[in-house]
Write a protein that holds these residues in place. Structure first.
Motif, PDB file in Angstrom:
ATOM      1  N   MET A  19       0.833  -1.175   0.000  1.00  0.00           N
ATOM      2  CA  MET A  19       0.000   0.000   0.000  1.00  0.00           C
ATOM      3  C   MET A  19       0.882   1.244   0.000  1.00  0.00           C
ATOM      4  N   LEU A  20       0.677   2.126  -0.942  1.00  0.00           N
ATOM      5  CA  LEU A  20       1.345   3.426  -0.993  1.00  0.00           C
ATOM      6  C   LEU A  20       0.275   4.466  -1.222  1.00  0.00           C
ATOM      7  N   ASN A  21       0.113   5.368  -0.270  1.00  0.00           N
ATOM      8  CA  ASN A  21      -0.839   6.466  -0.400  1.00  0.00           C
ATOM      9  C   ASN A  21      -0.065   7.770  -0.389  1.00  0.00           C
ATOM     10  N   GLU A  22      -0.132   8.480  -1.508  1.00  0.00           N
ATOM     11  CA  GLU A  22       0.505   9.790  -1.621  1.00  0.00           C
ATOM     12  C   GLU A  22      -0.610  10.825  -1.576  1.00  0.00           C
ATOM     13  N   ILE A  23      -0.619  11.588  -0.496  1.00  0.00           N
ATOM     14  CA  ILE A  23      -1.747  12.454  -0.167  1.00  0.00           C
ATOM     15  C   ILE A  23      -1.292  13.909  -0.122  1.00  0.00           C
ATOM     16  N   ILE A  24      -2.128  14.786  -0.646  1.00  0.00           N
ATOM     17  CA  ILE A  24      -1.942  16.220  -0.434  1.00  0.00           C
ATOM     18  C   ILE A  24      -3.183  16.738   0.264  1.00  0.00           C
ATOM     19  N   CYS A  25      -2.965  17.425   1.378  1.00  0.00           N
ATOM     20  CA  CYS A  25      -4.024  18.129   2.095  1.00  0.00           C
ATOM     21  C   CYS A  25      -3.806  19.604   1.791  1.00  0.00           C
ATOM     22  N   ALA A  26      -4.794  20.270   1.201  1.00  0.00           N
ATOM     23  CA  ALA A  26      -4.592  21.647   0.760  1.00  0.00           C
ATOM     24  C   ALA A  26      -5.827  22.496   0.994  1.00  0.00           C
ATOM     25  N   ALA A  32      -2.230  26.886   1.911  1.00  0.00           N
ATOM     26  CA  ALA A  32      -1.369  26.046   2.745  1.00  0.00           C
ATOM     27  C   ALA A  32      -1.591  24.606   2.299  1.00  0.00           C
ATOM     28  N   ASN A  33      -0.560  23.799   2.407  1.00  0.00           N
ATOM     29  CA  ASN A  33      -0.716  22.388   2.051  1.00  0.00           C
ATOM     30  C   ASN A  33       0.355  21.569   2.733  1.00  0.00           C
ATOM     31  N   CYS A  34       0.130  20.277   2.745  1.00  0.00           N
ATOM     32  CA  CYS A  34       1.167  19.353   3.195  1.00  0.00           C
ATOM     33  C   CYS A  34       1.095  18.088   2.355  1.00  0.00           C
ATOM     34  N   ASN A  35       2.274  17.515   2.161  1.00  0.00           N
ATOM     35  CA  ASN A  35       2.413  16.238   1.475  1.00  0.00           C
ATOM     36  C   ASN A  35       2.514  15.167   2.548  1.00  0.00           C
ATOM     37  N   VAL A  36       1.692  14.141   2.429  1.00  0.00           N
ATOM     38  CA  VAL A  36       1.715  13.016   3.361  1.00  0.00           C
ATOM     39  C   VAL A  36       1.897  11.748   2.538  1.00  0.00           C
ATOM     40  N   VAL A  37       2.878  10.950   2.916  1.00  0.00           N
ATOM     41  CA  VAL A  37       3.071   9.663   2.261  1.00  0.00           C
ATOM     42  C   VAL A  37       2.972   8.592   3.342  1.00  0.00           C
ATOM     43  N   SER A  58       2.980   4.337   3.745  1.00  0.00           N
ATOM     44  CA  SER A  58       3.321   3.139   2.995  1.00  0.00           C
ATOM     45  C   SER A  58       3.636   1.980   3.934  1.00  0.00           C
ATOM     46  N   ASP A  59       3.526   0.779   3.392  1.00  0.00           N
ATOM     47  CA  ASP A  59       3.958  -0.411   4.120  1.00  0.00           C
ATOM     48  C   ASP A  59       5.458  -0.634   3.951  1.00  0.00           C
ATOM     49  N   GLU A  60       6.051   0.033   2.968  1.00  0.00           N
ATOM     50  CA  GLU A  60       7.467  -0.143   2.661  1.00  0.00           C
ATOM     51  C   GLU A  60       8.193   1.187   2.801  1.00  0.00           C
ATOM     52  N   LYS A  61       9.515   1.171   2.702  1.00  0.00           N
ATOM     53  CA  LYS A  61      10.293   2.393   2.797  1.00  0.00           C
ATOM     54  C   LYS A  61       9.839   3.397   1.744  1.00  0.00           C
ATOM     55  N   ILE A  62       9.920   4.661   2.098  1.00  0.00           N
ATOM     56  CA  ILE A  62       9.469   5.751   1.234  1.00  0.00           C
ATOM     57  C   ILE A  62      10.690   6.422   0.617  1.00  0.00           C
ATOM     58  N   ALA A  63      10.680   6.558  -0.698  1.00  0.00           N
ATOM     59  CA  ALA A  63      11.827   7.123  -1.404  1.00  0.00           C
ATOM     60  C   ALA A  63      11.904   8.641  -1.279  1.00  0.00           C
ATOM     61  N   SER A  64      10.771   9.317  -1.265  1.00  0.00           N
ATOM     62  CA  SER A  64      10.773  10.774  -1.229  1.00  0.00           C
ATOM     63  C   SER A  64       9.537  11.289  -0.492  1.00  0.00           C
ATOM     64  N   PRO A  65       9.711  12.357   0.297  1.00  0.00           N
ATOM     65  CA  PRO A  65       8.557  12.935   0.981  1.00  0.00           C
ATOM     66  C   PRO A  65       7.720  13.849   0.085  1.00  0.00           C
ATOM     67  N   VAL A  66       8.221  14.141  -1.104  1.00  0.00           N
ATOM     68  CA  VAL A  66       7.537  15.052  -2.011  1.00  0.00           C
ATOM     69  C   VAL A  66       6.512  14.285  -2.841  1.00  0.00           C
TER      70      VAL A  66
END
Length: 181
Positions: free
Chosen positions: A1-8, A48-53, A55-63
């Protein structure tokens, strides 16, 4: 599972707090996570916003360049991030503040939720962000209802704001129980 989320949204709508709650619940669930905010002078009413990642596995980038999930609390945010959405991603749109006649991409799932009105209905307008999280949790099942509520309450307890937990649970459940079309 990989969820790349933006809250804005606008500064003051709680989008950074929504991201912090998500990562705290993910931390409690022993997921890998990142939180990358952008707020600067925007806290005074700008974007305003934030990036949220998560995952069940290591995350390569916070962006998050192409979000799979967007929590869009206003028109500016929805218009900015919709073109970047991954195909088949989910946009949770605050339909209280976004033009009702807006046309959306056909290859993205758009979930319209009047979270500002929902929050006003429970006399807690500042909790529109938590209402939106409730809808997202129910629709996507990233966390169980109980897992999310427990983590959210612990998050606020740790900040010394546990006295607000009954109202936060009410807001979360109002969004969770909102009947989607």
């Amino acid at each position: 599972m990989l969820n790349e989320i933006i809250c804005a949204g606008f500064g003051g709508q709680g989008v950074l707090t929504a991201g912090k709650i998500l990562i705290y619940v993910a931390y409690k669930a022993k997921k890998q996570l990142t939180w990358f905010p952008s707020y600067g002078n925007e806290m005074r009413g700008g974007s305003a916003n934030c990036n949220v990642v998560i995952s069940d596995e290591k995350i390569a980038s916070p962006v998050v360049k192409n979000p799979s999930i967007l929590l869009g609390m206003n028109s500016v945010s929805v218009n900015k991030y919709e073109p970047l959405m991954k195909k088949d991603g989910y946009m949770f749109v605050n339909s209280s503040l976004v033009d009702k006649d807006k046309a959306y991409r056909d290859d993205v799932n758009v979930v319209l939720v009047p979270v500002t009105e929902i929050a006003q209905g429970i006399k807690n307008e500042r909790a529109a962000n938590i209402c939106m999280l409730g809808t997202m949790v129910k629709k996507l099942g990233i966390f169980t209802k109980e897992e999310f509520e427990d983590g959210m309450c612990e998050y606020f307890e740790n900040l010394g704001k546990g006295k607000f937990n009954p109202k936060n649970i009410e807001a979360f459940e109002a969004g969770y129980n909102y009947q989607l079309n």
